[in-house]
Design a protein around this motif. Structure first.
Motif, PDB file in Angstrom:
ATOM      1  N   ASP A  23       0.870  -1.167   0.000  1.00 35.46           N
ATOM      2  CA  ASP A  23       0.000   0.000   0.000  1.00 35.46           C
ATOM      3  C   ASP A  23       0.911   1.223   0.000  1.00 35.46           C
ATOM      4  O   ASP A  23       1.845   1.289  -0.793  1.00 35.46           O
ATOM      5  N   ASP A  24       0.720   2.145   0.917  1.00 33.12           N
ATOM      6  CA  ASP A  24       1.482   3.385   0.862  1.00 33.12           C
ATOM      7  C   ASP A  24       2.719   3.407   1.755  1.00 33.12           C
ATOM      8  O   ASP A  24       3.773   3.893   1.362  1.00 33.12           O
ATOM      9  N   HIS A  25       2.632   2.831   2.967  1.00 35.20           N
ATOM     10  CA  HIS A  25       3.693   3.049   3.952  1.00 35.20           C
ATOM     11  C   HIS A  25       4.996   2.330   3.612  1.00 35.20           C
ATOM     12  O   HIS A  25       6.035   2.689   4.172  1.00 35.20           O
ATOM     13  N   GLU A  26       4.964   1.376   2.712  1.00 34.77           N
ATOM     14  CA  GLU A  26       6.225   0.802   2.250  1.00 34.77           C
ATOM     15  C   GLU A  26       7.087   1.853   1.559  1.00 34.77           C
ATOM     16  O   GLU A  26       8.297   1.666   1.395  1.00 34.77           O
ATOM     17  N   THR A  27       6.454   2.952   1.150  1.00 29.03           N
ATOM     18  CA  THR A  27       7.164   4.090   0.553  1.00 29.03           C
ATOM     19  C   THR A  27       6.931   5.349   1.386  1.00 29.03           C
ATOM     20  O   THR A  27       7.813   5.840   2.065  1.00 29.03           O
ATOM     21  N   GLU A  28       5.704   5.886   1.336  1.00 33.82           N
ATOM     22  CA  GLU A  28       5.351   7.099   2.069  1.00 33.82           C
ATOM     23  C   GLU A  28       3.838   7.164   2.204  1.00 33.82           C
ATOM     24  O   GLU A  28       3.104   6.780   1.281  1.00 33.82           O
ATOM     25  N   ASN A  29       3.375   7.693   3.308  1.00 34.81           N
ATOM     26  CA  ASN A  29       1.940   7.763   3.585  1.00 34.81           C
ATOM     27  C   ASN A  29       1.167   8.457   2.460  1.00 34.81           C
ATOM     28  O   ASN A  29       1.504   9.570   2.038  1.00 34.81           O
ATOM     29  N   ASN A  30       0.113   7.740   1.985  1.00 35.77           N
ATOM     30  CA  ASN A  30      -0.891   8.304   1.077  1.00 35.77           C
ATOM     31  C   ASN A  30      -0.337   8.910  -0.205  1.00 35.77           C
ATOM     32  O   ASN A  30      -0.954   9.815  -0.786  1.00 35.77           O
ATOM     33  N   TYR A  31       0.803   8.417  -0.684  1.00 33.76           N
ATOM     34  CA  TYR A  31       1.261   8.910  -1.984  1.00 33.76           C
ATOM     35  C   TYR A  31       0.354   8.381  -3.085  1.00 33.76           C
ATOM     36  O   TYR A  31      -0.338   7.368  -2.926  1.00 33.76           O
ATOM     37  N   ALA A  32       0.331   9.068  -4.200  1.00 31.12           N
ATOM     38  CA  ALA A  32      -0.489   8.681  -5.342  1.00 31.12           C
ATOM     39  C   ALA A  32       0.363   8.787  -6.606  1.00 31.12           C
ATOM     40  O   ALA A  32       0.694   9.894  -7.044  1.00 31.12           O
ATOM     41  N   ASP A  33       0.738   7.638  -7.156  1.00 31.27           N
ATOM     42  CA  ASP A  33       1.604   7.603  -8.334  1.00 31.27           C
ATOM     43  C   ASP A  33       2.864   8.416  -8.050  1.00 31.27           C
ATOM     44  O   ASP A  33       3.580   8.143  -7.091  1.00 31.27           O
ATOM     45  N   GLU A  34       3.148   9.467  -8.836  1.00 29.16           N
ATOM     46  CA  GLU A  34       4.370  10.246  -8.619  1.00 29.16           C
ATOM     47  C   GLU A  34       4.158  11.427  -7.672  1.00 29.16           C
ATOM     48  O   GLU A  34       5.065  12.213  -7.444  1.00 29.16           O
ATOM     49  N   THR A  35       2.954  11.533  -7.096  1.00 32.56           N
ATOM     50  CA  THR A  35       2.648  12.649  -6.205  1.00 32.56           C
ATOM     51  C   THR A  35       2.907  12.238  -4.758  1.00 32.56           C
ATOM     52  O   THR A  35       2.234  11.336  -4.240  1.00 32.56           O
ATOM     53  N   GLN A  63      -9.608 -17.936  -8.665  1.00 26.96           N
ATOM     54  CA  GLN A  63      -8.652 -17.088  -9.369  1.00 26.96           C
ATOM     55  C   GLN A  63      -8.402 -15.865  -8.498  1.00 26.96           C
ATOM     56  O   GLN A  63      -9.339 -15.222  -8.019  1.00 26.96           O
ATOM     57  N   PHE A  64      -7.110 -15.546  -8.296  1.00 24.91           N
ATOM     58  CA  PHE A  64      -6.719 -14.400  -7.487  1.00 24.91           C
ATOM     59  C   PHE A  64      -6.099 -13.331  -8.387  1.00 24.91           C
ATOM     60  O   PHE A  64      -5.076 -13.586  -9.027  1.00 24.91           O
ATOM     61  N   ASP A  65      -6.718 -12.170  -8.432  1.00 30.28           N
ATOM     62  CA  ASP A  65      -6.196 -11.041  -9.187  1.00 30.28           C
ATOM     63  C   ASP A  65      -5.680 -10.007  -8.197  1.00 30.28           C
ATOM     64  O   ASP A  65      -6.449  -9.244  -7.605  1.00 30.28           O
ATOM     65  N   VAL A  66      -4.364 -10.004  -8.001  1.00 31.77           N
ATOM     66  CA  VAL A  66      -3.725  -9.164  -6.998  1.00 31.77           C
ATOM     67  C   VAL A  66      -3.515  -7.774  -7.593  1.00 31.77           C
ATOM     68  O   VAL A  66      -2.843  -7.629  -8.620  1.00 31.77           O
ATOM     69  N   LEU A  67      -4.059  -6.748  -6.940  1.00 32.96           N
ATOM     70  CA  LEU A  67      -4.017  -5.397  -7.484  1.00 32.96           C
ATOM     71  C   LEU A  67      -2.964  -4.532  -6.802  1.00 32.96           C
ATOM     72  O   LEU A  67      -2.507  -4.811  -5.702  1.00 32.96           O
ATOM     73  N   ASP A  68      -2.619  -3.445  -7.486  1.00 33.97           N
ATOM     74  CA  ASP A  68      -1.787  -2.360  -6.960  1.00 33.97           C
ATOM     75  C   ASP A  68      -2.593  -1.076  -7.147  1.00 33.97           C
ATOM     76  O   ASP A  68      -2.687  -0.548  -8.253  1.00 33.97           O
ATOM     77  N   THR A  69      -3.196  -0.595  -6.065  1.00 32.92           N
ATOM     78  CA  THR A  69      -4.012   0.617  -6.160  1.00 32.92           C
ATOM     79  C   THR A  69      -3.253   1.863  -5.710  1.00 32.92           C
ATOM     80  O   THR A  69      -3.873   2.903  -5.449  1.00 32.92           O
ATOM     81  N   ARG A  70      -1.955   1.801  -5.658  1.00 32.98           N
ATOM     82  CA  ARG A  70      -1.164   2.935  -5.184  1.00 32.98           C
ATOM     83  C   ARG A  70      -0.309   3.536  -6.302  1.00 32.98           C
ATOM     84  O   ARG A  70      -0.212   4.760  -6.418  1.00 32.98           O
ATOM     85  N   ILE A  94      -8.170   4.585  -9.920  1.00 27.55           N
ATOM     86  CA  ILE A  94      -7.359   4.124  -8.788  1.00 27.55           C
ATOM     87  C   ILE A  94      -6.422   2.995  -9.206  1.00 27.55           C
ATOM     88  O   ILE A  94      -5.478   2.671  -8.494  1.00 27.55           O
ATOM     89  N   THR A  95      -6.653   2.418 -10.373  1.00 25.94           N
ATOM     90  CA  THR A  95      -5.831   1.303 -10.856  1.00 25.94           C
ATOM     91  C   THR A  95      -4.949   1.681 -12.035  1.00 25.94           C
ATOM     92  O   THR A  95      -3.989   0.963 -12.327  1.00 25.94           O
ATOM     93  N   VAL A 120     -10.185 -10.814  -5.310  1.00 22.94           N
ATOM     94  CA  VAL A 120      -9.355  -9.653  -5.625  1.00 22.94           C
ATOM     95  C   VAL A 120      -8.648  -9.177  -4.355  1.00 22.94           C
ATOM     96  O   VAL A 120      -9.223  -8.415  -3.573  1.00 22.94           O
ATOM     97  N   PRO A 121      -7.428  -9.629  -4.101  1.00 23.22           N
ATOM     98  CA  PRO A 121      -6.661  -9.089  -2.982  1.00 23.22           C
ATOM     99  C   PRO A 121      -6.124  -7.711  -3.352  1.00 23.22           C
ATOM    100  O   PRO A 121      -5.440  -7.543  -4.373  1.00 23.22           O
ATOM    101  N   GLN A 122      -6.427  -6.694  -2.543  1.00 22.83           N
ATOM    102  CA  GLN A 122      -6.025  -5.333  -2.862  1.00 22.83           C
ATOM    103  C   GLN A 122      -5.944  -4.521  -1.570  1.00 22.83           C
ATOM    104  O   GLN A 122      -6.041  -5.082  -0.480  1.00 22.83           O
ATOM    105  N   GLN A 123      -5.800  -3.214  -1.672  1.00 24.68           N
ATOM    106  CA  GLN A 123      -5.329  -2.446  -0.531  1.00 24.68           C
ATOM    107  C   GLN A 123      -6.404  -1.707   0.258  1.00 24.68           C
ATOM    108  O   GLN A 123      -6.430  -1.781   1.486  1.00 24.68           O
ATOM    109  N   VAL A 124      -7.210  -0.891  -0.386  1.00 24.74           N
ATOM    110  CA  VAL A 124      -8.044   0.085   0.316  1.00 24.74           C
ATOM    111  C   VAL A 124      -9.521  -0.258   0.160  1.00 24.74           C
ATOM    112  O   VAL A 124      -9.924  -0.927  -0.790  1.00 24.74           O
ATOM    113  N   THR A 125     -10.345   0.222   1.105  1.00 21.41           N
ATOM    114  CA  THR A 125     -11.748  -0.195   1.183  1.00 21.41           C
ATOM    115  C   THR A 125     -12.478   0.045  -0.137  1.00 21.41           C
ATOM    116  O   THR A 125     -12.500   1.152  -0.679  1.00 21.41           O
ATOM    117  N   PHE A 126     -13.112  -1.016  -0.640  1.00 16.49           N
ATOM    118  CA  PHE A 126     -13.792  -0.990  -1.927  1.00 16.49           C
ATOM    119  C   PHE A 126     -15.235  -0.515  -1.771  1.00 16.49           C
ATOM    120  O   PHE A 126     -15.722   0.291  -2.564  1.00 16.49           O
TER     121      PHE A 126
END
Length: 575
Positions: free
Chosen positions: A297-309, A360-367, A393-394, A416-422
């Motif tokens: 999600d985000d904290h592996e890098t920085e809180n609440n980042y979005a793409d390059e922002t 079937q598991f579709d693992v997403l990256d929503t960050r 978001i994807t 669908v394993p993913q990060q934030v509340t759907f």
């Protein structure tokens, strides 16, 4: 800011596959990123190469990052090889792990670190030969495969071994050796063959493990569960400072070095933080017991980042350099296969796994690909900006990949394993409600396209697995969330945190507001723990497993609630 050029050398990422050798080669030189007035895409292009370079800490308020221009391949920047027999301390302090099981193949991981709290992890900058074994039994009397791999110092002595040619749907045991040292034994498994008819699969979903907020007691219990696979849904670590006593853990037997008491910025910072987290014995036990499928999600890098922002107002090139460092350290420290190796600030983490015809598991990256959050990244009144149909978001490519994958799926359960509340989450039961702009509520057009795509593909049994919010939820997914009588089209299970948020409570302060405002919310609990999901041909059953405390170790685990949804008849009922 233009990062300074330095002469240190770090090669491209390499995954050791069985006993394969890597031939040295030298990549061409490239120039430094352009000044800050240039477009972010140009910074991305320049920073793409940084997965093959060394990051250095430059102290100061700007936390400047420097990098090299010479790009040799693995083994050439550190030509020396260390005789593993000369290692005098246990190099397997971070344990072992496996991940992404395929039919006939497993991925095995370890990282050599005699002193994980020190820069360089206590080993010299030299290659180390590591032997590995895969067996049918935990005494290793029936060896299935064995080989050797190289732990390169350029990759913090991490080892990724992809073992192929195995039986499908089979449990295996594995271990590593370096010199006279033998790692703990891990247990893993291969997936069933495509098209195989299996009757049951039991998984767990976990997320959000802030070291400074408490002990990873939930992992101790997870290690004892009878599971086929574990999905980690993000926030494996946190970038925030950890003080000398480990925050809420309040160590009395040791003090952490001062370099943990700052936010992670550089590659060395992130590597050290993984060393701290993976030194936790309960986390190591969970990894050794089960294969993991990880996404961030985000904290592996920085809180609440979005793409390059980024979260804060820093120059684009500085954040992309930080992101490249975080992504590289993530790959080094997770049981991921070669297609997930990062290229600078980019990493293809979304991927698909199957367990026969059952799931079937579709693992997403929503960050990594999302539009920037509307109206800021908190709870806001929705409006034209958040409801813009162009928002995603994807990202378009990942969205198309997911919808195409559903069109081709023959699985009974599409998970669908993913990060934030759907599901939609209104904060109050009135017309003056707010929604979380960091969750799918901040991207409603994106969510609508996903649900429409599932319907068009004939997905009858949709299950979304979520982390992020440090609470457990169970939702009915509605065709129209604004109409409680709308048709239920799927199910969402939200795993609470392992430790983030400290001890929590069975009924958080906003329990009444959220349960009244969201009739499709069937469960809400604020304790720490995880959720297990058992899939059969007739139903999916979720058991929300919680512990009473994480600020003190050793709490027992209990089942807070259980729910089922029938195959072909979506909608949650208490079990």
């Amino acid at each position: 800011m233009t990062p300074a050029q330095v002469s240190a050398q770090v090669p491209a990422q390499v995954s050791a596959q069985a006993s394969a050798q890597v031939s040295p080669q030298v990549s061409p030189q490239v120039s430094a990123p352009a000044p800050a007035h240039r477009h972010p895409d140009e910074f991305r292009a320049a920073a793409r190469h940084l997965g093959r370079r060394r990051f250095l800490t430059v102290t100061g308020a700007a936390a400047a990052l420097a990098f090299a221009v010479n790009l040799p391949a693995a083994g050439t920047a550190a030509a020396a090889e260390l005789d593993a027999r000369k290692i005098t301390e246990d190099p397997f302090t971070l344990g072992v792990a496996s991940g992404d099981p395929l039919p006939g193949s497993v991925l095995l991981w370890t990282r050599l670190a005699t002193r994980p709290y020190e820069p360089g992890s206590g080993l010299p900058r030299a290659r180390v030969q590591v032997a590995w074994e895969l067996a049918h039994d935990d005494r290793f009397t029936r060896i299935a495969r064995r080989g050797r791999a190289t732990a390169h110092p350029e990759f913090d002595h991490s080892v990724h071994v992809e073992v192929a040619g195995l039986d499908a749907d089979r449990v295996y045991y594995y271990r590593f050796r370096a010199g006279t040292w033998t790692s703990p034994t891990g247990r893993t498994r291969t997936a069933p063959r495509a098209g195989a008819r299996i009757s049951e699969l039991k998984l767990a979903a976990v997320s959000c493990q802030a070291y400074h907020d408490g002990y990873f007691t939930a992992y101790k219990h997870l290690a004892d569960e009878d599971l086929d696979i574990v999905f980690h849904l993000g926030d494996y670590l946190y970038e925030y400072a950890v003080n000398a006593v480990g925050g809420a853990r309040n160590h009395t037997d040791r003090r952490l070095p001062a370099h943990f008491n700052r936010e992670t910025i550089t590659l060395e910072d992130y590597r050290l933080r993984y060393g701290l987290y993976r030194s936790d014995e309960d986390l190591r036990a969970a990894h050794a017991a089960h294969p993991f499928v990880v996404t961030w999600d985000d904290h592996e890098t920085e809180n609440n980042y979005a793409d390059e922002t980024p979260e804060n107002d820093v120059p684009p090139e500085e954040f992309l350099l930080r992101r490249a460092a975080a992504y590289r350290a993530y790959w080094e420290n997770q049981p991921l296969r070669r297609p997930q190796q990062p290229e600078g600030p980019d990493m293809r983490l979304y991927r698909r796994l199957t367990f026969g015809r059952l799931a079937q598991f579709d693992v997403l990256d929503t960050r990594q690909y999302r539009s920037n959050q509307a109206y800021g990244d908190g709870w806001q009144v929705p409006g034209p900006e958040s409801e813009d149909p162009a928002r995603t978001i994807t990202g378009a490519t990942q969205e198309r990949w997911l919808l195409d994958g559903w069109q081709a799926s023959n699985a009974l359960w599409n998970v669908v394993p993913q990060q934030v509340t759907f599901a939609q989450r209104r904060d109050v039961p009135s017309a003056a409600y707010k929604l979380s702009m960091d969750a799918w509520d901040g991207y409603p057009a994106s969510r609508e396209r996903i649900l429409d795509g599932a319907e068009a593909a004939g997905v009858d049994n949709l299950v979304v697995l979520t982390g992020d919010v440090h609470v457990g939820y169970a939702f009915d997914l509605k065709k129209d969330f604004d109409d409680p009588a709308s048709r239920t089209v799927g199910t969402e299970f939200v795993a609470t945190s392992i430790s983030s948020g400290k001890d929590g409570a069975d009924k958080p302060a906003n329990w009444d507001n959220l349960t009244q405002a969201n009739p499709h919310m069937k469960f809400y609990n604020g304790r720490r723990g995880y959720v297990t999901v058992t899939l059969t041909t007739g139903q999916a059953r979720a058991d929300f497993r919680t512990v009473a405390a994480v600020t003190t170790p050793g709490a027992p685990v209990t089942t807070a609630a259980s729910f089922v949804t029938e195959a072909g008849n979506p909608g949650l009922t208490p079990a």
